[in-house]
Design a protein around this motif. Structure first.
Motif: not given
Length: 117
Positions: A48-53, A71-75, A103-107, A111-116
């Protein structure tokens, strides 16, 4: 390519097959040496991290990881057990309930949930 890491499956001794997705597609790729603590891409070991790959150019039809940056980590270092449990439940539910093409439908919402958190 910006991706959320969903699942990491160990393969061989220090390699892994990673399932990730963005708002357009889901991608499965080989990450050589990723399970080695000294790997330059070790950050991808966290779901559940967001990364540039960036994938390696090659003749193989399968993607192979070349480089990744966070890019972003919820941890964070002082996360509570409750927060870590919620992150784990979100990851497991997403992985077990949704099919790869869904999966693309919830992207964006994920991200919003993890940042919250």
């Amino acid at each position: 390519m910006k991706l959320i890491i969903l699942n990491i499956n160990p393969y061989k001794e220090k390699d892994a097959i990673i399932l990730a997705f963005n708002n357009e597609e889901s991608v499965t790729f080989n990450a050589r040496g990723i399970l080695n603590a000294n790997s330059k891409n070790v950050i991808l070991n966290n779901p559940l991290i967001e990364a540039e790959v960036i994938f390696a150019e090659g003749k193989s039809k399968h993607h192979s990881l070349k480089n990744a940056s966070l890019i972003f980590s919820p941890y964070s270092a002082n996360d509570s057990l409750e927060k870590l449990s919620v992150i784990s439940i979100i990851q497991e539910c997403t992985y077990k309930i949704l099919q790869e093409e869904e999966l693309p439908l919830i992207y964006s919402e994920l991200i919003k949930v993890l940042k919250a958190l």
